[in-house]
Design an enzyme around this catalytic site. Structure first.
Site, PDB file in Angstrom:
ATOM      1  N   LEU A 129       0.389  -8.913  39.971  1.00  0.00           N
ATOM      2  CA  LEU A 129       1.088  -9.634  40.991  1.00  0.00           C
ATOM      3  C   LEU A 129       2.424  -8.617  41.018  1.00  0.00           C
ATOM      4  O   LEU A 129       2.900  -8.380  42.401  1.00  0.00           O
ATOM      5  CB  LEU A 129       1.649 -11.142  41.160  1.00  0.00           C
ATOM      6  CG  LEU A 129       0.544 -11.989  40.829  1.00  0.00           C
ATOM      7  CD1 LEU A 129       1.056 -13.411  40.326  1.00  0.00           C
ATOM      8  CD2 LEU A 129      -0.178 -12.246  42.824  1.00  0.00           C
ATOM      9  N   GLY A 130       3.177  -7.869  39.775  1.00  0.00           N
ATOM     10  CA  GLY A 130       4.236  -7.899  39.855  1.00  0.00           C
ATOM     11  C   GLY A 130       5.034  -6.931  38.605  1.00  0.00           C
ATOM     12  O   GLY A 130       3.884  -7.496  37.865  1.00  0.00           O
ATOM     13  N   LYS A 182       4.075  -7.293  32.835  1.00  0.00           N
ATOM     14  CA  LYS A 182       3.595  -7.958  34.199  1.00  0.00           C
ATOM     15  C   LYS A 182       3.536  -9.372  34.525  1.00  0.00           C
ATOM     16  O   LYS A 182       3.487 -10.216  33.229  1.00  0.00           O
ATOM     17  CB  LYS A 182       2.664  -6.980  33.965  1.00  0.00           C
ATOM     18  CG  LYS A 182       2.163  -5.992  34.258  1.00  0.00           C
ATOM     19  CD  LYS A 182       1.022  -4.871  33.522  1.00  0.00           C
ATOM     20  CE  LYS A 182       1.473  -3.894  33.251  1.00  0.00           C
ATOM     21  NZ  LYS A 182       2.073  -2.983  32.086  1.00  0.00           N
ATOM     22  N   VAL A 183       3.263  -9.273  36.007  1.00  0.00           N
ATOM     23  CA  VAL A 183       2.805 -11.335  36.565  1.00  0.00           C
ATOM     24  C   VAL A 183       1.790 -10.758  36.508  1.00  0.00           C
ATOM     25  O   VAL A 183       1.276 -10.222  37.768  1.00  0.00           O
ATOM     26  CB  VAL A 183       4.327 -11.445  37.445  1.00  0.00           C
ATOM     27  CG1 VAL A 183       3.876 -12.628  37.823  1.00  0.00           C
ATOM     28  CG2 VAL A 183       5.355 -11.402  36.530  1.00  0.00           C
ATOM     29  N   ASP A 221      20.689 -13.171  40.485  1.00  0.00           N
ATOM     30  CA  ASP A 221      19.745 -12.136  41.374  1.00  0.00           C
ATOM     31  C   ASP A 221      19.397 -12.977  42.459  1.00  0.00           C
ATOM     32  O   ASP A 221      17.988 -12.287  42.652  1.00  0.00           O
ATOM     33  CB  ASP A 221      18.559 -11.544  40.304  1.00  0.00           C
ATOM     34  CG  ASP A 221      18.284 -10.317  40.650  1.00  0.00           C
ATOM     35  OD1 ASP A 221      19.082  -9.848  41.330  1.00  0.00           O
ATOM     36  OD2 ASP A 221      17.019 -10.346  40.132  1.00  0.00           O
TER      37      ASP A 221
END
Length: 327
Positions: free
Chosen positions: A7-8, A14-15, A125
């Protein structure tokens, strides 16, 4: 656990989209490489992120951590996966937004941020990519990897962190700051929702140019903008954080938000302005076990046994996790 796709990706790992036969829900699983944590010399940051997610578990406006665990070389966060993705996708296509959409967005974001700040947590953020939408269209604040706890008006922190397009002047100037920095980032997003562009910046500007503009320029507002909408944006974007704190102290009573039913909003019952639409179900018929996935994408030296003790006590299971028997 079975993994399907990435996913990202971030600086630590990582996800991935994943599932587990004992959980009737898709998961967003964050895989953090231990060797990268050691390289950054900040093992405490991983525990800080886990503890902040645990502290935020009571809010419906923060992504929920179902659990954390570890393998020999990885630290793993199992998070709820939100089918509609991040607000950035809606953000770039929809601006400028109708006032009722902006009002809804501000209300739910305030619920999330005020909850975090009540727990002495500053996110640091806030940006469209870190604001997710659930199936119904409710907002979920995500990615607390840069968040810091124990922060109040009297116990401030220093250091630049976050995404420069959304940094408050006090962060850019390296002054001690607290939760008001999150309100400034919210103001940037609301301005873009209302006008369609950043209040100060354009692409490819240097850090020095950004600092100068953010600390000296005032935004331009369309002549036909609602005066109450303009006023609430000006409060969020006040350059002085002490004055900003006074201006937002009673923000729920602001005229632009007078139509908000706060009890309904806090309970997640306020009807979202984003139509649910027909969400296509992702094909999850093919996947690989998490161990195989990790081995295929993250090769490297094993962590020495004496270093493993740095991560003792990392495991956590949410009380909301209702496990089903695995056949």
């Amino acid at each position: 656990m079975t993994c399907y796709r990435i996913l990202g990706e971030g600086s630590y790992g990582k996800v991935v989209l994943a599932s587990h036969p004992a959980i009737d829900q898709k998961l967003a699983v964050k895989l953090v490489q231990k060797k990268r944590v050691f390289k950054a010399n900040d093992c405490n940051a991983i525990f800080r992120e886990r503890d902040i997610l645990k502290a935020a578990r009571e809010s419906p406006f923060i992504t929920h951590l179902f659990g954390s665990f570890q393998t020999e070389n990885h630290l793993i966060f199992a998070m709820e996966c939100l089918s509609r993705g991040d607000f950035f996708d809606t953000f770039v296509e929809g601006a400028p937004f109708p006032e009722n959409t902006i009002r809804y967005f501000i209300a739910e974001m305030l619920c999330g941020l005020q909850f975090l700040h009540s727990k002495e947590i500053v996110h640091r953020d806030i940006k469209p990519e870190n604001i997710l939408l659930d199936d119904a269209g409710h907002i979920k604040i995500a990615d607390l990897g840069l968040a810091v706890s124990g922060v109040t008006e009297s116990k401030r922190i220093e250091g630049r962190a976050g995404t420069i397009l959304y940094m408050a002047p006090e962060i850019l100037q390296r002054l001690p700051y607290f939760g008001m920095a999150d309100y400034y980032a919210l103001g940037i997003i609301v301005y873009v929702m209302a006008v369609g562009g950043h209040p100060f910046l354009s692409c490819d500007e240097s850090s020095e140019e950004i600092l100068k503009k953010v600390t000296t320029l005032e935004p331009d507002y369309p002549e036909d903008m609602d005066t109450n909408l303009r006023d609430i944006i000006e409060r969020f974007l006040c350059k002085d954080q002490e004055k900003r704190m006074r201006l937002v102290s009673e923000i729920r009573e602001h005229p632009f938000l007078q139509m908000v039913d706060w009890k309904e909003t806090e309970n997640g019952k306020s009807p979202p302005p984003f139509p649910a639409g027909n969400l296509s179900e992702e094909d999850l018929s093919e996947g690989v076990p998490v161990d195989e996935f990790i081995q295929s994408v993250d090769r490297g030296k094993r962590i020495k046994p004496e270093k493993q003790k740095e991560f003792y006590g990392f495991t956590y299971v949410s009380e909301r996790l209702k496990l089903q028997p695995v056949a």
